[in-house]
Scaffold this motif. Structure first.
Motif, PDB file in Angstrom:
ATOM      1  N   UNK A 199       0.911  -1.189   0.150  1.00  0.00           N
ATOM      2  CA  UNK A 199       0.111  -0.115  -0.170  1.00  0.00           C
ATOM      3  C   UNK A 199       0.839   1.408   0.046  1.00  0.00           C
ATOM      4  N   UNK A 200       2.167   1.096   0.344  1.00  0.00           N
ATOM      5  CA  UNK A 200       2.994   2.167   0.345  1.00  0.00           C
ATOM      6  C   UNK A 200       3.330   2.746  -0.882  1.00  0.00           C
ATOM      7  N   UNK A 201       3.128   1.923  -2.202  1.00  0.00           N
ATOM      8  CA  UNK A 201       3.230   2.050  -3.341  1.00  0.00           C
ATOM      9  C   UNK A 201       1.761   2.238  -4.243  1.00  0.00           C
ATOM     10  N   UNK A 202       0.928   1.436  -3.890  1.00  0.00           N
ATOM     11  CA  UNK A 202      -0.446   1.582  -4.216  1.00  0.00           C
ATOM     12  C   UNK A 202      -1.336   1.816  -3.187  1.00  0.00           C
ATOM     13  N   UNK A 203      -1.730   3.198  -2.790  1.00  0.00           N
ATOM     14  CA  UNK A 203      -2.587   3.409  -1.878  1.00  0.00           C
ATOM     15  C   UNK A 203      -3.970   3.030  -2.123  1.00  0.00           C
ATOM     16  N   UNK A 204      -4.443   2.365  -0.860  1.00  0.00           N
ATOM     17  CA  UNK A 204      -6.024   1.992  -0.907  1.00  0.00           C
ATOM     18  C   UNK A 204      -5.936   0.340  -1.517  1.00  0.00           C
ATOM     19  N   UNK A 205      -4.998  -0.073  -1.980  1.00  0.00           N
ATOM     20  CA  UNK A 205      -4.996  -1.335  -2.597  1.00  0.00           C
ATOM     21  C   UNK A 205      -5.295  -2.529  -1.660  1.00  0.00           C
ATOM     22  N   UNK A 206      -6.492  -3.221  -1.794  1.00  0.00           N
ATOM     23  CA  UNK A 206      -6.611  -4.483  -0.877  1.00  0.00           C
ATOM     24  C   UNK A 206      -6.246  -5.413  -1.315  1.00  0.00           C
ATOM     25  N   UNK A 207      -5.344  -6.080  -0.381  1.00  0.00           N
ATOM     26  CA  UNK A 207      -4.658  -7.606  -0.789  1.00  0.00           C
ATOM     27  C   UNK A 207      -4.928  -8.325   0.408  1.00  0.00           C
ATOM     28  N   UNK A 208      -5.565  -9.637   0.439  1.00  0.00           N
ATOM     29  CA  UNK A 208      -5.756 -10.248   1.654  1.00  0.00           C
ATOM     30  C   UNK A 208      -4.476 -11.258   1.458  1.00  0.00           C
ATOM     31  N   UNK A 209      -4.154 -11.752   2.728  1.00  0.00           N
ATOM     32  CA  UNK A 209      -2.874 -12.662   3.065  1.00  0.00           C
ATOM     33  C   UNK A 209      -2.737 -13.899   1.986  1.00  0.00           C
ATOM     34  N   UNK A 210      -3.994 -14.468   1.834  1.00  0.00           N
ATOM     35  CA  UNK A 210      -3.779 -15.594   0.978  1.00  0.00           C
ATOM     36  C   UNK A 210      -3.808 -15.356  -0.513  1.00  0.00           C
ATOM     37  N   UNK A 211      -4.004 -14.000  -0.903  1.00  0.00           N
ATOM     38  CA  UNK A 211      -3.762 -13.557  -2.314  1.00  0.00           C
ATOM     39  C   UNK A 211      -2.571 -12.800  -2.560  1.00  0.00           C
ATOM     40  N   UNK A 212      -1.597 -12.752  -1.781  1.00  0.00           N
ATOM     41  CA  UNK A 212      -0.377 -12.046  -1.894  1.00  0.00           C
ATOM     42  C   UNK A 212       0.438 -12.786  -2.932  1.00  0.00           C
ATOM     43  N   UNK A 213       0.399 -14.142  -3.229  1.00  0.00           N
ATOM     44  CA  UNK A 213       1.252 -14.520  -4.211  1.00  0.00           C
ATOM     45  C   UNK A 213       0.858 -14.280  -5.661  1.00  0.00           C
ATOM     46  N   UNK A 214      -0.696 -13.963  -5.830  1.00  0.00           N
ATOM     47  CA  UNK A 214      -1.006 -13.748  -7.030  1.00  0.00           C
ATOM     48  C   UNK A 214      -1.390 -12.510  -7.352  1.00  0.00           C
ATOM     49  N   UNK A 215      -0.956 -11.415  -6.528  1.00  0.00           N
ATOM     50  CA  UNK A 215      -1.248 -10.174  -6.668  1.00  0.00           C
ATOM     51  C   UNK A 215      -0.140  -9.618  -7.328  1.00  0.00           C
ATOM     52  N   UNK A 216      -0.473  -8.712  -8.618  1.00  0.00           N
ATOM     53  CA  UNK A 216       0.349  -8.395  -9.518  1.00  0.00           C
ATOM     54  C   UNK A 216       1.405  -7.258  -8.916  1.00  0.00           C
ATOM     55  N   UNK A 217       0.795  -6.541  -8.022  1.00  0.00           N
ATOM     56  CA  UNK A 217       1.634  -5.487  -7.383  1.00  0.00           C
ATOM     57  C   UNK A 217       2.957  -6.189  -6.648  1.00  0.00           C
ATOM     58  N   UNK A 218       2.393  -7.131  -5.916  1.00  0.00           N
ATOM     59  CA  UNK A 218       3.358  -7.866  -4.918  1.00  0.00           C
ATOM     60  C   UNK A 218       4.457  -8.524  -5.760  1.00  0.00           C
ATOM     61  N   UNK A 219       3.915  -9.191  -6.992  1.00  0.00           N
ATOM     62  CA  UNK A 219       4.806  -9.775  -7.989  1.00  0.00           C
ATOM     63  C   UNK A 219       6.070  -8.735  -8.486  1.00  0.00           C
ATOM     64  N   UNK A 220       5.419  -7.813  -8.815  1.00  0.00           N
ATOM     65  CA  UNK A 220       6.363  -6.645  -9.394  1.00  0.00           C
ATOM     66  C   UNK A 220       7.361  -6.053  -8.372  1.00  0.00           C
ATOM     67  N   UNK A 221       6.787  -6.180  -7.031  1.00  0.00           N
ATOM     68  CA  UNK A 221       7.894  -5.727  -5.920  1.00  0.00           C
ATOM     69  C   UNK A 221       8.958  -6.742  -5.719  1.00  0.00           C
ATOM     70  N   UNK A 222       8.474  -8.120  -5.821  1.00  0.00           N
ATOM     71  CA  UNK A 222       9.342  -9.196  -5.673  1.00  0.00           C
ATOM     72  C   UNK A 222      10.619  -9.023  -6.776  1.00  0.00           C
ATOM     73  N   UNK A 223      10.023  -8.903  -7.987  1.00  0.00           N
ATOM     74  CA  UNK A 223      10.762  -8.978  -9.217  1.00  0.00           C
ATOM     75  C   UNK A 223      11.989  -7.931  -9.242  1.00  0.00           C
ATOM     76  N   UNK A 224      11.707  -6.624  -8.668  1.00  0.00           N
ATOM     77  CA  UNK A 224      12.583  -5.421  -8.557  1.00  0.00           C
ATOM     78  C   UNK A 224      13.433  -5.779  -7.268  1.00  0.00           C
ATOM     79  N   UNK A 225      13.122  -6.551  -6.210  1.00  0.00           N
ATOM     80  CA  UNK A 225      13.991  -6.642  -5.280  1.00  0.00           C
ATOM     81  C   UNK A 225      15.024  -7.919  -5.538  1.00  0.00           C
ATOM     82  N   UNK A 226      14.569  -8.836  -6.408  1.00  0.00           N
ATOM     83  CA  UNK A 226      15.624  -9.646  -6.903  1.00  0.00           C
ATOM     84  C   UNK A 226      16.514  -9.171  -7.616  1.00  0.00           C
ATOM     85  N   UNK A 227      16.117  -8.155  -8.272  1.00  0.00           N
ATOM     86  CA  UNK A 227      17.052  -7.706  -9.450  1.00  0.00           C
ATOM     87  C   UNK A 227      17.877  -6.633  -8.784  1.00  0.00           C
TER      88      UNK A 227
END
Length: 236
Positions: A199-227
């Motif tokens: 939410x610090x990048x996407x204010x107001x975004x709703x992401x449940x704990x269970x859906x974090x692996x399939x959330x597109x914003x989480x995926x992009x954050x993981x990608x940039x971290x790995x790089x």
């Protein structure tokens, strides 16, 4: 005509600067294979979605669930040993010296035990956990009578006391803790890591704990971290 030429000459550097400002940054190349580690009663389909997304981004990506039925209910030290075995397998298969780790929820605690206590630091390039309750989860009290993994997850457990004794993460290891502000215990920071909510990048975004692996914003954050790039997402 001379006036037009002069204006164009004056505007050319400005146009060049604007073009440079808006041009997308070159993608940082992928270096290491990636292992995605699932958490308590992991949804294999959601783990596979994240693994496949990383693969499409150029990673040699693997996924695993932790031991126990349901998954990750074995003692977390046993789960950490399972991570160690899988990392060794990936290194043999790929010939890579290091593997990057991406652990969801309880998977983050298992992989952190591995890098801290099982000599994993030498074999890990980048450490990412997301949705991980670094200090435990009170709801684990409900399943603690049944499963040792839940007992380890209980706040104040001997497992967590040892894991969180300073330093919580080995010094010098690039480490990230990503979380959703919609969830609870995962909002606790991981000392020594870069801590950031989606939410610090996407204010107001709703992401449940269970859906974090399939959330597109989480995926992009993981990608940039790995790089090793600055954390970023377009909030798709």
């Amino acid at each position: 005509m001379d006036t037009v030429r002069k204006l164009l000459a004056l505007l050319a550097p400005v146009a060049l600067c604007v073009g440079l400002a808006v041009a997308p940054a070159a993608a940082v190349p992928v270096v290491n294979p990636v292992l995605v580690v699932g958490g308590f009663d992991a949804n294999v389909g959601k783990l596979e979605t994240l693994r496949a997304w990383l693969s499409a981004r150029g990673y040699t990506a693997y996924a695993m669930v932790l031991p126990g039925a349901p998954s990750a209910t074995a003692p977390l030290a046993d789960s950490a040993r399972a991570v160690a075995e899988k990392v060794a397998e990936v290194r043999r298969e790929t010939g890579s010296a290091r593997v990057d780790l991406v652990g969801h929820s309880l998977g983050g605690l298992a992989q952190r035990h591995y890098v801290k206590f099982l000599d994993g630091r030498a074999s890990v390039g980048v450490y990412v956990d997301f949705g991980t309750p670094e200090n435990g989860e009170a709801l684990a009290l409900l399943c603690a009578p049944l499963y040792p993994g839940c007992r380890d997850l209980t706040p104040g457990s001997p497992f967590l006391a040892a894991l969180n004794a300073a330093p919580a993460i080995p010094p010098g290891l690039p480490a990230y803790h990503l979380f959703s502000e919609d969830a609870g215990a995962e909002r606790d920071p991981l000392p020594g890591a870069t801590n950031a909510s989606v939410q610090s990048f996407c204010p107001g975004r709703r992401v449940s704990h269970a859906d974090e692996p399939i959330d597109a914003a989480f995926q992009q954050l993981i990608d940039t971290a790995l790089r090793g790039a600055p954390l970023a997402t377009s909030c798709p």
